[in-house]
Design a protein around this motif. Structure first.
Motif, PDB file in Angstrom:
ATOM      1  N   LYS A  75      20.791  45.912  66.566  1.00 28.33           N
ATOM      2  CA  LYS A  75      19.543  46.297  65.905  1.00 28.33           C
ATOM      3  C   LYS A  75      18.719  47.237  66.783  1.00 28.33           C
ATOM      4  O   LYS A  75      18.124  48.191  66.285  1.00 28.33           O
ATOM      5  CB  LYS A  75      18.723  45.056  65.538  1.00 28.33           C
ATOM      6  CG  LYS A  75      19.314  44.265  64.396  1.00 28.33           C
ATOM      7  CD  LYS A  75      18.496  43.008  64.118  1.00 28.33           C
ATOM      8  CE  LYS A  75      19.138  42.145  63.060  1.00 28.33           C
ATOM      9  NZ  LYS A  75      18.390  40.912  62.817  1.00 28.33           N
ATOM     10  N   GLU A  76      18.683  46.967  68.095  1.00 28.55           N
ATOM     11  CA  GLU A  76      17.945  47.849  69.011  1.00 28.55           C
ATOM     12  C   GLU A  76      18.579  49.238  69.056  1.00 28.55           C
ATOM     13  O   GLU A  76      17.872  50.248  69.038  1.00 28.55           O
ATOM     14  CB  GLU A  76      17.908  47.237  70.411  1.00 28.55           C
ATOM     15  CG  GLU A  76      17.001  46.043  70.531  1.00 28.55           C
ATOM     16  CD  GLU A  76      17.082  45.374  71.890  1.00 28.55           C
ATOM     17  OE1 GLU A  76      17.870  45.837  72.746  1.00 28.55           O
ATOM     18  OE2 GLU A  76      16.361  44.384  72.096  1.00 28.55           O
ATOM     19  N   GLU A  77      19.916  49.300  69.103  1.00 27.03           N
ATOM     20  CA  GLU A  77      20.600  50.596  69.108  1.00 27.03           C
ATOM     21  C   GLU A  77      20.330  51.357  67.813  1.00 27.03           C
ATOM     22  O   GLU A  77      20.111  52.567  67.828  1.00 27.03           O
ATOM     23  CB  GLU A  77      22.103  50.399  69.312  1.00 27.03           C
ATOM     24  CG  GLU A  77      22.480  49.944  70.703  1.00 27.03           C
ATOM     25  CD  GLU A  77      23.953  49.605  70.827  1.00 27.03           C
ATOM     26  OE1 GLU A  77      24.693  49.732  69.829  1.00 27.03           O
ATOM     27  OE2 GLU A  77      24.362  49.215  71.934  1.00 27.03           O
ATOM     28  N   LEU A  78      20.339  50.642  66.693  1.00 25.14           N
ATOM     29  CA  LEU A  78      20.056  51.279  65.408  1.00 25.14           C
ATOM     30  C   LEU A  78      18.621  51.807  65.377  1.00 25.14           C
ATOM     31  O   LEU A  78      18.370  52.926  64.911  1.00 25.14           O
ATOM     32  CB  LEU A  78      20.282  50.293  64.267  1.00 25.14           C
ATOM     33  CG  LEU A  78      20.017  50.814  62.860  1.00 25.14           C
ATOM     34  CD1 LEU A  78      20.980  51.941  62.521  1.00 25.14           C
ATOM     35  CD2 LEU A  78      20.143  49.688  61.851  1.00 25.14           C
ATOM     36  N   VAL A  83      14.832  56.434  65.530  1.00 23.46           N
ATOM     37  CA  VAL A  83      13.719  57.156  66.157  1.00 23.46           C
ATOM     38  C   VAL A  83      14.173  58.536  66.624  1.00 23.46           C
ATOM     39  O   VAL A  83      13.478  59.543  66.422  1.00 23.46           O
ATOM     40  CB  VAL A  83      13.133  56.331  67.329  1.00 23.46           C
ATOM     41  CG1 VAL A  83      12.178  57.150  68.156  1.00 23.46           C
ATOM     42  CG2 VAL A  83      12.445  55.091  66.791  1.00 23.46           C
ATOM     43  N   MET A  84      15.364  58.612  67.237  1.00 19.89           N
ATOM     44  CA  MET A  84      15.879  59.894  67.721  1.00 19.89           C
ATOM     45  C   MET A  84      16.105  60.861  66.562  1.00 19.89           C
ATOM     46  O   MET A  84      15.690  62.025  66.614  1.00 19.89           O
ATOM     47  CB  MET A  84      17.198  59.692  68.478  1.00 19.89           C
ATOM     48  CG  MET A  84      17.772  60.982  69.023  1.00 19.89           C
ATOM     49  SD  MET A  84      19.516  60.939  69.404  1.00 19.89           S
ATOM     50  CE  MET A  84      20.258  60.414  67.892  1.00 19.89           C
ATOM     51  N   LEU A  85      16.744  60.390  65.482  1.00 17.53           N
ATOM     52  CA  LEU A  85      17.003  61.267  64.340  1.00 17.53           C
ATOM     53  C   LEU A  85      15.703  61.692  63.662  1.00 17.53           C
ATOM     54  O   LEU A  85      15.574  62.835  63.207  1.00 17.53           O
ATOM     55  CB  LEU A  85      17.925  60.568  63.342  1.00 17.53           C
ATOM     56  CG  LEU A  85      19.353  60.327  63.820  1.00 17.53           C
ATOM     57  CD1 LEU A  85      20.123  59.502  62.803  1.00 17.53           C
ATOM     58  CD2 LEU A  85      20.058  61.627  64.109  1.00 17.53           C
ATOM     59  N   ASN A  86      14.734  60.782  63.614  1.00 16.95           N
ATOM     60  CA  ASN A  86      13.449  61.117  63.020  1.00 16.95           C
ATOM     61  C   ASN A  86      12.746  62.203  63.834  1.00 16.95           C
ATOM     62  O   ASN A  86      12.160  63.137  63.268  1.00 16.95           O
ATOM     63  CB  ASN A  86      12.574  59.872  62.926  1.00 16.95           C
ATOM     64  CG  ASN A  86      11.362  60.093  62.068  1.00 16.95           C
ATOM     65  OD1 ASN A  86      11.332  61.004  61.241  1.00 16.95           O
ATOM     66  ND2 ASN A  86      10.357  59.268  62.249  1.00 16.95           N
ATOM     67  N   SER A  87      12.807  62.103  65.162  1.00 20.04           N
ATOM     68  CA  SER A  87      12.185  63.130  66.005  1.00 20.04           C
ATOM     69  C   SER A  87      12.912  64.467  65.844  1.00 20.04           C
ATOM     70  O   SER A  87      12.275  65.528  65.863  1.00 20.04           O
ATOM     71  CB  SER A  87      12.166  62.700  67.467  1.00 20.04           C
ATOM     72  OG  SER A  87      13.473  62.589  67.968  1.00 20.04           O
ATOM     73  N   GLU A  88      14.236  64.445  65.670  1.00 18.69           N
ATOM     74  CA  GLU A  88      14.979  65.686  65.437  1.00 18.69           C
ATOM     75  C   GLU A  88      14.557  66.335  64.129  1.00 18.69           C
ATOM     76  O   GLU A  88      14.405  67.557  64.048  1.00 18.69           O
ATOM     77  CB  GLU A  88      16.480  65.417  65.428  1.00 18.69           C
ATOM     78  CG  GLU A  88      17.071  65.159  66.780  1.00 18.69           C
ATOM     79  CD  GLU A  88      18.569  64.926  66.727  1.00 18.69           C
ATOM     80  OE1 GLU A  88      19.184  65.177  65.672  1.00 18.69           O
ATOM     81  OE2 GLU A  88      19.125  64.522  67.754  1.00 18.69           O
TER      82      GLU A  88
END
Length: 128
Positions: A75-78, A83-88
């Motif tokens: 769940k933490e990795e997901l 968050v990373m994809l949202n920032s991209e």
């Protein structure tokens, strides 16, 4: 002795008109559960999966089990990936907006470089 029994079973299955299926029954009820907003199977999430099986008598929680630690890590990795994809995506939108503004500035600059009307053409009013 095992060889003749095995041969007998195999020949009986070949001669049978019924078909033998070896699919698992894990997916039983999956459609109903997803239609009612539940997990695909009863072991994906929920109180039976997420809560500890026991606790100490004085109220302290039990140490987490291996499965609970694994699910927490997944769940933490997901969440990190989301968050990373949202920032991209946000950065992509910003770059696109900057390109649009630059194109608009270039168009305004080109318009400013065009020849201006002079003399009588400047005074002349267009007919309505």
């Amino acid at each position: 002795m095992a060889a003749p029994v095995r041969t007998l079973c195999c020949s009986a299955l070949r001669l049978s008109s019924r078909h033998f299926s070896s699919t698992c029954g894990v997916q039983a009820g999956q459609k109903w559960r997803t239609e009612h907003g539940l997990s695909r199977s009863g072991t994906e999430y929920g109180p039976l999966t997420d809560l500890p099986d026991w606790s100490f008598e004085d109220g302290r929680p039990a140490p987490p089990l291996k499965g609970q630690l694994r699910r927490r890590k997944e769940k933490e990795e997901l969440a990190r990936r989301i968050v990373m994809l949202n920032s991209e995506v946000d950065r992509g939108i910003e770059v696109w907006e900057e390109k649009q503004q630059e194109a608009k500035r270039m168009e305004e600059h080109k318009q400013s470089l065009l020849l201006k009307p002079k003399g009588k053409l400047l005074i002349k009013k267009p007919r309505s």
